[in-house]
Write a protein that holds these residues in place. Structure first.
Motif, mmCIF file in Angstrom:
data_model
loop_
_atom_site.group_PDB
_atom_site.id
_atom_site.type_symbol
_atom_site.label_atom_id
_atom_site.label_comp_id
_atom_site.label_asym_id
_atom_site.label_seq_id
_atom_site.Cartn_x
_atom_site.Cartn_y
_atom_site.Cartn_z
ATOM 1 N N THR A 135 -6.759 2.000 -13.349
ATOM 2 C CA THR A 135 -6.915 1.803 -14.775
ATOM 3 C C THR A 135 -5.791 1.143 -15.227
ATOM 4 O O THR A 135 -5.967 0.236 -16.239
ATOM 5 C CB THR A 135 -7.251 3.126 -15.184
ATOM 6 N N ARG A 136 -4.592 1.419 -15.143
ATOM 7 C CA ARG A 136 -3.194 0.704 -15.584
ATOM 8 C C ARG A 136 -3.645 -0.713 -15.556
ATOM 9 O O ARG A 136 -3.378 -1.512 -16.479
ATOM 10 C CB ARG A 136 -2.058 1.190 -15.181
ATOM 11 N N LEU B 215 5.167 -2.276 -23.137
ATOM 12 C CA LEU B 215 6.840 -2.357 -22.996
ATOM 13 C C LEU B 215 7.187 -3.088 -21.967
ATOM 14 O O LEU B 215 8.021 -3.923 -21.668
ATOM 15 C CB LEU B 215 7.464 -1.203 -23.178
ATOM 16 N N GLN B 216 6.122 -2.883 -20.780
ATOM 17 C CA GLN B 216 6.430 -3.512 -19.449
ATOM 18 C C GLN B 216 6.364 -4.857 -19.620
ATOM 19 O O GLN B 216 6.833 -5.713 -19.075
ATOM 20 C CB GLN B 216 5.445 -2.856 -18.581
ATOM 21 N N ASP C 26 1.090 -3.609 -10.781
ATOM 22 C CA ASP C 26 0.741 -2.857 -9.634
ATOM 23 C C ASP C 26 1.668 -3.191 -8.546
ATOM 24 O O ASP C 26 1.665 -2.537 -7.483
ATOM 25 C CB ASP C 26 -0.655 -3.130 -8.974
ATOM 26 N N ASP C 27 2.762 -4.125 -8.741
ATOM 27 C CA ASP C 27 3.715 -4.204 -7.750
ATOM 28 C C ASP C 27 3.171 -5.455 -6.829
ATOM 29 O O ASP C 27 3.987 -6.510 -6.500
ATOM 30 C CB ASP C 27 4.015 -3.152 -6.998
ATOM 31 N N ARG C 28 2.109 -5.227 -6.202
ATOM 32 C CA ARG C 28 1.418 -6.141 -5.153
ATOM 33 C C ARG C 28 -0.012 -6.233 -5.469
ATOM 34 O O ARG C 28 -0.662 -5.406 -6.141
ATOM 35 C CB ARG C 28 1.768 -5.679 -3.778
ATOM 36 N N LEU C 29 -0.707 -7.320 -4.972
ATOM 37 C CA LEU C 29 -1.956 -7.377 -4.898
ATOM 38 C C LEU C 29 -2.785 -6.623 -4.067
ATOM 39 O O LEU C 29 -3.690 -6.105 -4.253
ATOM 40 C CB LEU C 29 -2.377 -8.890 -4.691
ATOM 41 N N MET D 82 -2.921 -1.452 -6.192
ATOM 42 C CA MET D 82 -4.147 -1.862 -5.021
ATOM 43 C C MET D 82 -3.560 -1.782 -3.472
ATOM 44 O O MET D 82 -2.905 -2.599 -3.067
ATOM 45 C CB MET D 82 -4.542 -3.172 -5.380
ATOM 46 N N LYS D 83 -3.612 -0.362 -3.642
ATOM 47 C CA LYS D 83 -3.013 0.122 -2.294
ATOM 48 C C LYS D 83 -4.123 0.342 -1.116
ATOM 49 O O LYS D 83 -5.529 0.853 -1.730
ATOM 50 C CB LYS D 83 -2.271 0.942 -2.116
#
Lengths: 151, 151
Positions: A5-6, A47-48, A84-87, B1-2
DNA sequence: ATATAATATACTAAAATAGTATGAAATATA
DNA sequence: TATATTTCATACTATTTTAGTATATTATAT
């Protein structure tokens, strides 16, 4: 494989900002209302987004946020990677170091995951906020058309 | 997305089974050892795979599991959908009913997610267990080559 | 001065996921 | 037919991740 959801919230917040591009700043509370996102959660997300340069901000009365780039120059993939760091990440996020490349032989699916991530990237890195706006406009005009037919 | 470990485990279990295709049955404990997957967790996964027809089983001594289809006829996408429900799902899994389609207009990203899922599908529905075996063989032969060079 | 709005950080709650435990049912083999 | 072996079924616990809240501080327009 679900998106968070983020991730949804972030994209919708940034899209909402894009509706006000080149106009005045938008308060977090307004973004929160417009997109129905929990306020305090959204504050963290903003903020991010700021830390990584996608938005600028101003404190105090008439303060708020705005995009630093034109909606046509911000692509969905960027935002998702930020949040999310990565797809498409493995469960325990292994960094892409030498050890994991060596282990790749043991992981028979190693190459597959890379292909999947590439496929996702080819979609998400080619759609900008401006594109989403256009799509939205098309959906709405089609809806109007339908209404005419239904009279 | 993991991706989930359950997804990884399932694919690796099925791949391991594919190595023994047309030979005798394989015990869960052997799959568990070969692929380093927690036994009791794997037992659950195997039941799910059986329920949906990907494997058959036999109880008792010399019992175990085997694939019901040839490795070339089982594609990664199928297994993942079985285990994870969708290739790319929203956070709270909305069923694809009329209500959500109506809400689609509100969800500006609706079409995007569908495109992403399609892109993933085009990869995952075209790679079979047999393909993974082939890839693995290629990796190994390259490794041998490297070793020769390194003498 | 005051009200407004972002910034920072720490905390709690809920949900999803991973993993374990226990025992029953089936079956090969002695 | 007794026994060991293996799948089957279900319920439970633990861990991790994610979502969301609370509290207080800092900057700034009026």
């Amino acid at each position: 494989m679900k998106r968070s959801t983020r991730c949804d919230y972030s994209l919708r917040a940034v899209l909402e900002l894009s509706f006000h591009y080149e106009k005045k700043l938008v308060r977090v509370s307004d973004l929160s209302d417009a997109q129905d996102i929990p306020l305090k959660f959204l504050e963290q997300i903003m903020l991010q987004l700021k830390k990584s340069g996608y938005v600028r901000s101003k404190k105090g009365p008439n303060g708020g946020y705005s995009l630093t780039k034109a909606p046509g120059d911000i692509f969905l993939g960027e935002i998702i990677r930020l949040v999310d760091d990565r797809l498409f990440a493995p469960v325990l996020s292994e960094p892409m170091n030498r050890l994991t490349t060596l282990d790749a032989a043991r992981d028979n699916f190693f190459g597959v995951w890379a292909e999947v991530e590439d496929a996702m990237a080819s979609v998400l890195d080619s759609i900008s906020l401006a594109d989403i706006q256009k799509r939205q406009a098309e959906v709405l005009s089609k809806k109007k058309l339908n209404m005419v037919y239904h009279i």
